[in-house]
Motif scaffolding. Structure first.
Motif, mmCIF file in Angstrom:
data_model
loop_
_atom_site.group_PDB
_atom_site.id
_atom_site.type_symbol
_atom_site.label_atom_id
_atom_site.label_comp_id
_atom_site.label_asym_id
_atom_site.label_seq_id
_atom_site.Cartn_x
_atom_site.Cartn_y
_atom_site.Cartn_z
ATOM 1 N N LEU A 1 10.351 -1.617 2.859
ATOM 2 C CA LEU A 1 9.252 -1.225 3.719
ATOM 3 C C LEU A 1 9.329 0.276 3.987
ATOM 4 O O LEU A 1 10.420 0.862 4.022
ATOM 5 N N GLN A 2 8.186 0.888 4.205
ATOM 6 C CA GLN A 2 8.146 2.332 4.398
ATOM 7 C C GLN A 2 8.234 2.690 5.891
ATOM 8 O O GLN A 2 7.542 2.097 6.712
ATOM 9 N N VAL A 3 9.072 3.648 6.194
ATOM 10 C CA VAL A 3 9.233 4.098 7.565
ATOM 11 C C VAL A 3 7.906 4.647 8.106
ATOM 12 O O VAL A 3 7.227 5.444 7.429
ATOM 13 N N GLY A 4 7.540 4.212 9.295
ATOM 14 C CA GLY A 4 6.311 4.668 9.934
ATOM 15 C C GLY A 4 5.088 3.860 9.573
ATOM 16 O O GLY A 4 4.033 4.033 10.182
ATOM 17 N N LYS A 5 5.208 2.950 8.623
ATOM 18 C CA LYS A 5 4.075 2.117 8.213
ATOM 19 C C LYS A 5 4.116 0.770 8.945
ATOM 20 O O LYS A 5 5.167 0.301 9.359
ATOM 21 N N SER A 6 2.925 0.173 9.052
ATOM 22 C CA SER A 6 2.820 -1.107 9.754
ATOM 23 C C SER A 6 2.418 -2.221 8.804
ATOM 24 O O SER A 6 1.688 -1.990 7.814
ATOM 25 N N TYR A 7 2.868 -3.445 9.136
ATOM 26 C CA TYR A 7 2.649 -4.603 8.266
ATOM 27 C C TYR A 7 2.290 -5.805 9.122
ATOM 28 O O TYR A 7 2.576 -5.850 10.323
#
Length: 946
Positions: free
Chosen positions: A167-173
């Motif tokens: 998962l990418q830091v700062g991104k939401s899922y």
């Protein structure tokens, strides 16, 4: 009384009552005083004692993988949840009550990871794809990694999702799941309660998430610091109403799987912890506050209870208490409504869910025709406790459970302030020392006690968290915060609280954040050290000091107080069991003041006197006991005997002096002195009711209580009316109870007469509500199967929880062993005794001298059956063990208890060791106390015959 100094009579009675102290500590204090005469030796030994202990046992599995640890990794943060739940209030083909649900959570990645670890317990998941139990999508245009694998870690209660990429830091899922679970009757998580109304069985779906059961209702990040917003939708059958933390936005008819159901949506919650989430589906009805109130107050419960007015008192006090707390905190209540819901089945007394507080019925309902003063006091105190949490605990929340004491101790303390505001004529604040401080002393004087706050890594598993819900957390927490408020002043304390709540609203804290805010507003107050330095000594080490004052020399010293002074303390303390003690004092002259004791020993000239009495720890505001030189004790005792004033007696040097303080009781008519004396004389009954000492003790106390019994007979016109003063109404209970216990002529006849009148006309109970529990117990004890069976039938028919509770106790008083054994068998039949009441019923029976050995055998024989259905295992276990073993005072008792501990350790039962350790230590203390004091007690009683 010294010239220029006056103690009002009410204050004098309070000081007397607060000072009686736990008689259990009498022997220990005599040892403490003898040790003080060798204080140089003692202090040297205590000052250099180095206690070593093994490293804390690891609570993680051998693997170092993140899913084998009990704490969530710090890689993800939830932002909000969408949760839809559908509980079935009728059983399926297999006879099970189930619920189905679907949930989604928006989560933000704060550290790079290819794992999603989320709490889930006892839930069965639908495969959302061919292979996986969850579906992951990106938010805001972010693409989501592919799920490689999902599995469940049963021990740590996690669903684990392994991703193909990180998962990418700062991104939401967005994580979506569908599931189902059992709506069981275990009183935890999402569970069912049931009752009968007009001959029809009714089922309620309700919740108890604290501390770690939200994961039983839906997959979530179930830790207090993982705050989020919750969007909730509930599906429910026609004829039911759905409640949740937020206000209902609307209800509509929908068709799902060919079934017509109601769908209720709720306004989103404030940002909050999972343990505060709550929802209820029922056929309840409500009372509500008038439209002009700016916060909607609703009291919910069974239709029969609400329509008969049992919720009226709660409605009358809830809004005033809420406004009082707004003023106290100087912070507006942040929600639009406050629902209070009375549940037929509820393990705790109440739960502070934000906007939807849940209660046992007896904690919210009050019927003036049936309920007692004590019932009314309980209702207003519990309501205040829970509403206090709306700010302190809900708005600002502890970061982790090791600081639970701050939430619960604070609410326990403030409950007396709010209740006093709601009922100013009761003087309820005067009772806090009896009900909280003295209670905490009893547990905190054991080496098996624990600090208020521990390191986070010492409280990891759900069982360890459960064990924190104890007397230390609630009662000692309240006592220590009360002490802090006293030496800072209540106004400064409240101002610091406001600043704390304002700065940390909707977030999490540790206890030092509160100290910081209090320090900022108290810069003008002269303290010997920072609040952090002072309070850490009370928070981070268990126990409390006994402060010994020698008025002959002016010396003052402190020592860790233990029931067994020679016990080995195997818990290290950075502060070497030394406290910063605020010693308030006064003399029989006009002198009074405060002195900080900062070391083991000190000299303080103003406390030196040859003729004046000296009294320390005024109002028992400090969390410590006080001991004096024998000459000062004699001066204080003289003042008591002459009735020139009523003094604070927090510690007594020896058993003879302790009993001398009871000699004047035949002249006493006030409630608090009698209540204090009875609470502490109860220890004598516990220790000696199976010995030859009991008869002479009973005779001695009979002479003391007979004038009180006669007094109330007169002022109530031969028991036909209620005493006019509120505290006299309480003391009338003491008069009748002690008179019957000690065999005062006329008492047993009175209780049997009332009970017989009721048996002749079951629809018209003539027994005064305040005296019911005493009458039920004594009449059933004096009677036989006819009286017991009538009481049992009235218990089963009762629609008022407080009345049922009194009968539950009264039934335990029979002297017939076969009836007690039958009652024990009834307790483990859920159709006969509700699960919420099992512990109380068993403990009540164990308090009966005939029932105690029956209970001990019964519990050991049925242990697995008794405990298997309880979700709140540690809390249940602690109450049960403490209640069953409180009479243990022989070597044989100790051997049996130690064997029981071994049996439990060898079984699959994984919690409760702290409760057994405390019971073993208490039993050892009882054995020693009896061996040292039985002969002295006999001699005292023999002397009183002459």
């Amino acid at each position: 009384m010294g010239k220029g100094f006056y103690i009002s009579k009410p204050l004098g009675f309070v000081l007397f009552g607060l000072g009686v102290g736990a008689v259990l500590t009498i022997f220990a204090l005599s040892v403490v005083y003898s040790q003080e005469k060798r204080k140089n030796e003692v202090n040297a030994r205590d000052g250099t004692r180095m206690v070593t202990t093994a490293a804390p046992h690891s609570t993680s599995a051998p693997s170092n993988e993140p899913w084998d640890k009990y704490r969530l990794p710090d890689t993800l943060l939830p932002e909000y949840y969408n949760v839809t739940l559908w509980p079935r209030l009728v059983p399926d083909e297999q006879g099970m009550y189930i619920f189905t649900g679907k949930s989604g959570v928006a989560l933000t990645c704060v550290k790079e990871t290819n794992l999603i670890i989320i709490h889930s317990n006892e839930l069965n998941f639908t495969l959302t794809s061919e292979m996986h139990h969850a579906k992951l999508t990106g938010l805001g245009g972010t693409s989501a990694p592919v799920i490689l694998k999902t599995w469940f870690q049963i021990q740590t209660q996690f669903m684990v999702i392994l991703l193909k990429e990180k998962l990418q830091v700062g991104k939401s899922y967005w994580l979506y799941m569908e599931f189902h679970g059992e709506l069981s009757d275990d009183l935890g998580g999402f569970y069912r309660s049931q009752y009968t109304e007009n001959g029809v069985k009714k089922v309620v779906a309700t919740t108890q998430m604290q501390p770690t059961a939200a994961r039983n209702a839906f997959p979530c990040f179930d830790e207090p610091s993982m705050k989020a917003v919750f969007h909730l939708t509930l599906l429910h059958s026609a004829g039911t109403v759905a409640l949740a933390n937020g206000m209902e936005l609307g209800t509509e008819n929908v068709t799902i799987d060919d079934q017509e159901v109601l769908q209720t949506r709720f306004e989103p919650t404030e940002k909050m912890s999972t343990y505060l989430l709550a929802f209820v589906i029922s056929e309840f009805t409500n009372l509500r506050s008038p439209p002009e109130a700016n916060v909607l107050i609703r009291i919910w419960g069974r239709r029969e209870a609400i329509e008969s007015g049992q919720g009226d008192y709660a409605l009358s006090v809830t809004f005033p208490i809420l406004k009082y707390l707004e003023n106290y905190y100087n912070t507006t209540y942040p929600l639009s409504k406050s629902d209070q819901v009375a549940l037929p089945d509820f393990a705790a007394g109440a739960m502070e869910n934000w906007g939807l507080v849940t209660y046992r019925e007896q904690s919210l309902f009050y019927d003036p025709k049936v309920s007692s003063n004590e019932d009314k006091e309980w209702v207003v105190t519990v309501i205040t406790h829970e509403l206090a949490h709306m700010w302190f605990g809900n708005l600002v929340t502890m970061r982790w459970w090791n600081d639970l004491w701050l939430n619960e101790g604070f609410a326990s303390y403030v409950s007396y302030l709010g209740a006093d505001y709601a009922e100013p004529t009761w003087n309820i604040k005067d009772l806090m020392v009896l009900q909280q401080v003295q209670r905490a002393f009893g547990v905190d004087a054991l080496v098996s006690s624990h600090p208020l706050s521990s390191r986070e890594d010492e409280v990891i598993t759900p069982d360890q968290i459960d064990q924190l819900f104890d007397t230390i957390t609630y009662s000692k927490g309240a006592a220590v915060l009360r002490m802090l408020s006293e030496f800072l002043t209540e106004s400064a304390f409240a101002k610091g609280l406001h600043n704390y709540l304002h700065e940390y609203a909707y977030s999490n804290t540790v206890y030092t954040d509160l100290w910081k805010k209090l320090q900022e507003v108290n810069s003008s107050i002269q303290l010997p050290a920072s609040i952090n330095e002072i309070m850490n000594r009370w928070i981070l080490q268990m126990g409390f000091p006994v402060v010994t004052i020698d008025t002959r020399t002016g010396s003052i010293s402190q020592q860790h107080f233990l029931i067994q002074p020679d016990a080995v303390v195997d818990k290290p303390s950075d502060y070497n069991y030394e406290w910063f003690v605020p010693v308030t004092w006064m003399k029989s002259g006009s002198n009074m003041g405060q002195h900080w004791l900062l070391t083991k020993t000190a000299s303080y000239e103003p406390m030196k006197t040859d003729t004046d009495w000296l009294l320390a720890n005024l109002n028992v505001a400090g969390y410590y006991r006080v001991n004096y030189d024998p000459q000062n004790w004699e001066r204080l005792l003289t003042q008591l005997t002459n009735l020139n004033m009523i003094i604070h007696r927090a510690q007594i040097i020896n058993i003879t002096l302790a009993l001398r303080t009871t000699k004047y009781l035949y002249e006493e008519k006030e409630y608090i002195p009698w209540e204090s004396a009875i609470r502490n004389l109860e220890y004598f009954f516990l220790m000696f009711d199976r010995t030859e000492v009991y008869g002479p003790l009973q005779t001695y106390l009979q002479r003391k209580v007979k004038p009180l019994f006669d007094h109330f007979k007169v002022i109530t016109s031969n028991w036909t009316r209620k005493p006019p003063r509120y505290m006299d109404q309480y003391n009338q209970i003491n008069a009748v109870s002690m008179a019957c216990k000690t065999g005062v002529k006329g008492c047993s006849e009175l209780t049997r007469m009332w009970y017989r009148q009721w048996m002749k006309n079951p629809d018209s109970n003539p027994i005064p509500p305040n005296l019911k529990i005493t009458v039920y117990c004594n009449a059933i004890a004096a009677g036989g199967v006819e009286e017991w069976d009538f009481g049992w039938q009235m218990f089963k028919n009762s629609t008022i929880a407080a009345e049922a509770e009194k009968l539950l106790y009264g039934l335990s008083c029979t002297k017939e062993p076969w009836l007690l054994n039958r009652y024990l068998e009834f307790t483990i039949e859920p159709n006969l005794v509700r699960k919420q009441d099992v512990t109380f019923a068993i403990v009540y029976i164990s308090g009966n001298v005939i029932g105690q050995p029956l209970v001990w055998d019964f519990v050991r024989a049925n242990w697995e059956h008794i405990t298997k259905d309880y979700d709140d295992g540690s809390f249940f276990f602690g109450r049960l063990i403490q209640g069953i073993t409180k009479k243990f005072s022989t070597e044989f008792d100790l051997q049996q208890l130690q064997r029981f501990k071994e049996d439990i350790a060898a079984s699959s039962f994984s919690f409760g060791t702290q409760a057994i350790e405390q019971a073993i230590e208490q039993t050892k203390a009882n054995i020693k106390w009896v061996s040292e004091n039985k002969v002295k007690l006999c001699a005292f009683l023999d002397f009183q015959k002459n």
